[in-house]
Design an enzyme around this catalytic site. Structure first.
Site, PDB file in Angstrom:
ATOM      1  N   CYS A 153       0.832  -1.216   0.000  1.00  0.00           N
ATOM      2  CA  CYS A 153       0.000   0.000   0.000  1.00  0.00           C
ATOM      3  C   CYS A 153       0.861   1.260   0.000  1.00  0.00           C
ATOM      4  CB  CYS A 153      -0.926  -0.007   1.214  1.00  0.00           C
ATOM      5  SG  CYS A 153      -0.101  -0.435   2.761  1.00  0.00           S
ATOM      6  N   HIS A 165      -2.452   5.419   6.523  1.00  0.00           N
ATOM      7  CA  HIS A 165      -1.074   5.891   6.694  1.00  0.00           C
ATOM      8  C   HIS A 165      -1.026   7.372   6.293  1.00  0.00           C
ATOM      9  CE1 HIS A 165       0.279   1.706   6.803  1.00  0.00           C
ATOM     10  NE2 HIS A 165      -0.118   1.490   5.566  1.00  0.00           N
TER      11      HIS A 165
HETATM   12  P1  NAD Z   1      -5.223 -10.903   5.970  1.00  0.00           P
HETATM   13  O1  NAD Z   1      -4.620 -11.603   7.115  1.00  0.00           O
HETATM   14  O2  NAD Z   1      -6.286  -9.890   6.207  1.00  0.00           O
HETATM   15  O3  NAD Z   1      -5.834 -11.960   4.934  1.00  0.00           O
HETATM   16  C1  NAD Z   1      -5.137 -13.091   4.537  1.00  0.00           C
HETATM   17  C2  NAD Z   1      -6.123 -14.230   4.402  1.00  0.00           C
HETATM   18  O4  NAD Z   1      -5.458 -15.370   3.899  1.00  0.00           O
HETATM   19  C3  NAD Z   1      -6.729 -14.610   5.746  1.00  0.00           C
HETATM   20  O5  NAD Z   1      -8.119 -14.771   5.584  1.00  0.00           O
HETATM   21  C4  NAD Z   1      -6.059 -15.946   6.061  1.00  0.00           C
HETATM   22  O6  NAD Z   1      -6.893 -16.799   6.831  1.00  0.00           O
HETATM   23  C5  NAD Z   1      -5.850 -16.499   4.675  1.00  0.00           C
HETATM   24  N1  NAD Z   1      -4.833 -17.540   4.564  1.00  0.00           N
HETATM   25  C6  NAD Z   1      -3.774 -17.786   5.357  1.00  0.00           C
HETATM   26  N2  NAD Z   1      -3.075 -18.841   4.893  1.00  0.00           N
HETATM   27  C7  NAD Z   1      -3.720 -19.262   3.772  1.00  0.00           C
HETATM   28  C8  NAD Z   1      -3.495 -20.310   2.847  1.00  0.00           C
HETATM   29  N3  NAD Z   1      -2.455 -21.142   2.984  1.00  0.00           N
HETATM   30  N4  NAD Z   1      -4.365 -20.453   1.822  1.00  0.00           N
HETATM   31  C9  NAD Z   1      -5.423 -19.611   1.674  1.00  0.00           C
HETATM   32  N5  NAD Z   1      -5.682 -18.614   2.534  1.00  0.00           N
HETATM   33  C10 NAD Z   1      -4.835 -18.437   3.569  1.00  0.00           C
HETATM   34  O7  NAD Z   1      -4.010 -10.274   5.151  1.00  0.00           O
HETATM   35  P2  NAD Z   1      -4.062  -9.019   4.204  1.00  0.00           P
HETATM   36  O8  NAD Z   1      -3.948  -7.799   5.034  1.00  0.00           O
HETATM   37  O9  NAD Z   1      -5.178  -9.136   3.248  1.00  0.00           O
HETATM   38  O10 NAD Z   1      -2.669  -9.155   3.466  1.00  0.00           O
HETATM   39  C11 NAD Z   1      -2.497 -10.043   2.373  1.00  0.00           C
HETATM   40  C12 NAD Z   1      -1.335  -9.556   1.540  1.00  0.00           C
HETATM   41  O11 NAD Z   1      -1.665  -8.239   1.073  1.00  0.00           O
HETATM   42  C13 NAD Z   1       0.016  -9.422   2.272  1.00  0.00           C
HETATM   43  O12 NAD Z   1       1.043  -9.674   1.359  1.00  0.00           O
HETATM   44  C14 NAD Z   1       0.020  -7.965   2.689  1.00  0.00           C
HETATM   45  O13 NAD Z   1       1.300  -7.443   2.888  1.00  0.00           O
HETATM   46  C15 NAD Z   1      -0.632  -7.330   1.456  1.00  0.00           C
HETATM   47  N6  NAD Z   1      -1.188  -6.026   1.738  1.00  0.00           N
HETATM   48  C16 NAD Z   1      -1.907  -5.785   2.869  1.00  0.00           C
HETATM   49  C17 NAD Z   1      -2.380  -4.507   3.119  1.00  0.00           C
HETATM   50  C18 NAD Z   1      -3.151  -4.185   4.357  1.00  0.00           C
HETATM   51  O14 NAD Z   1      -3.118  -3.054   4.787  1.00  0.00           O
HETATM   52  N7  NAD Z   1      -3.883  -5.091   4.946  1.00  0.00           N
HETATM   53  C19 NAD Z   1      -2.143  -3.485   2.197  1.00  0.00           C
HETATM   54  C20 NAD Z   1      -1.450  -3.753   1.013  1.00  0.00           C
HETATM   55  C21 NAD Z   1      -0.957  -5.031   0.806  1.00  0.00           C
END
Ligand code: NAD
Length: 351
Positions: free
Chosen positions: A139, A219
């Site tokens: 992000c 942020h």
């Molecule tokens: P999150 O924890 O909200 O969601 C991840 C999901 O994946 C959860 O529901 C979890 O149960 C599931 N999961 C875990 N292991 C798994 C597997 N083996 N198979 C299938 N599902 C599985 O995480 P998020 O915040 O959505 O982040 C995901 C990615 O996006 C990361 O790389 C993070 O850095 C990136 N990201 C997050 C944000 C943020 O602010 N949340 C912003 C930009 C990028």
């Protein structure tokens, strides 16, 4: 019609699923979940087919939540996977996608080395053509690439210095801190964000400093960019206002921080009160010699969502950059902007 599987249905995955579903040239095959919780229930209510890793299907049966199949079957049924699992899990999933010759889009917490190209639509769309594995950068990195690219095109960026005041966690992350604290994070300088920007924009010289505060909404970036030439602040404002994914916050509207921005998004009827655009305070844009300064707010939960959609089109050659960004923005309603009186216009109101 591009058939897209979403593996990982959390903060990012659920938003990407809805965004892909909104595109006329894409369809969601289903979403991969590991736990039969309220989020899985909601996915079913939205009529997404659910898939789970082979070892976890029993949990869903016990909870009475129907599965369409295993994650492997999701991969097999999809032209491409968007992996939105937590950092590091994407790398663990990579062999599964490779075994089925299924291309994948990973998210910001995965390593640049995992993929062919680290991606931001505005900055390097064309570089993802024919890539098998792409990473939509985080992000914060997305927000910086979107701002630096038009500045570099218009004035030449000689050096960027950015302090990131980062939210402690997302609203749903009850385990995250800090609570009543302000942390240099990381305490060493630079933070990883500058090098991450350079994975997309290798020619940009940028140093970043990271902090964390007890907030969940957004942020805040405190930006200083040394330009090759000296622009008028008004010219910078006009230039940035042309970018659909930059929202120039008008002066005098009482939008004094992340809370007001989120309220604006709620009032605009945005899904999940998402702000897909960088929110740049117009009156913060100041020029001292060749140094440009500004503040921008970044909604961490949603700014990467349109980028995931564009990454899919870029990889499959479905449209050029301008056309893909236009289609994505139109389908989602991206593009808060100002009317002739300086008041925000809401695309949703005009639809
Ligand atoms: P999150 O924890 O909200 O969601 C991840 C999901 O994946 C959860 O529901 C979890 O149960 C599931 N999961 C875990 N292991 C798994 C597997 N083996 N198979 C299938 N599902 C599985 O995480 P998020 O915040 O959505 O982040 C995901 C990615 O996006 C990361 O790389 C993070 O850095 C990136 N990201 C997050 C944000 C943020 O602010 N949340 C912003 C930009 C990028």
């Amino acid at each position: 019609m591009l058939r897209v599987g979403i593996n990982g249905y959390g903060t990012i995955g659920k938003r990407v699923a809805d965004a892909v579903r909104a595109q006329p040239d894409m369809a969601v095959v289903g979403v991969g979940k590991t736990s039969p919780d309220y989020v899985a229930e909601r996915a079913r209510a939205l009529e997404y087919d659910l898939y789970a890793p082979a070892g976890r299907t029993e949990r869903f049966e016990t909870a009475g939540i129907d599965l369409a199949g295993t994650t492997e079957e999701l991969v097999r049924a999809s032209d491409v996977i968007v992996d939105a699992t937590p950092g590091g899990i994407g790398a663990e999933n990579h062999p599964l996608y490779a075994d089925h010759d299924t291309p994948a889009v990973f998210q910001g917490a995965e390593e640049d080395a995992l993929v062919d190209i680290s991606f931001n639509a505005r900055s390097n769309y064309e570089a993802a053509a024919d890539a098998e594995y792409t990473r939509v950068v985080s992000c914060n990195t997305t927000g910086l690439c979107r701002l630096l690219t038009p500045l570099d095109e218009a004035y030449g960026v000689e050096k960027a210095r950015v302090t990131l005041i980062r939210r402690g966690g997302d609203p749903v992350q009850s385990s995250r801190g800090p609570i009543d604290d302000i942390l240099p994070d990381p305490v060493s300088i630079p933070s990883h964000h500058g090098p991450d920007v350079e994975t997309v924009l290798p020619e940009i010289d940028i140093d970043t400093l990271g902090t964390k505060v007890p907030a969940t909404h957004m942020h805040l970036h405190s930006v200083n960019v040394t330009l090759a030439s000296q622009p008028e602040p008004a010219a910078v404002q006009s230039r940035l206002a042309e970018e659909s994914r930059l929202f120039l916050i008008p002066e005098g509207m009482g939008i004094d921080g992340a809370g007001a921005l989120k309220e604006l998004a709620r009032d605009a009827g945005r899904p999940r009160s998402d702000l897909w655009e960088n929110c740049v305070w117009a009156e913060s844009i100041a020029v001292e010699g060749n140094d440009l300064y500004c503040f921008q707010g970044i909604h961490q939960e949603s700014d990467v969502v349109p980028e995931n959609v564009d990454a899919l089109r870029a990889m499959f050659g479905l449209a050029d950059r301008e056309e893909s960004m236009r289609r994505t923005d139109e389908a989602l309603g991206v593009g808060l902007s100002l009317d002739s009186t300086g008041r925000p216009r809401y695309p949703a109101d005009e639809a």
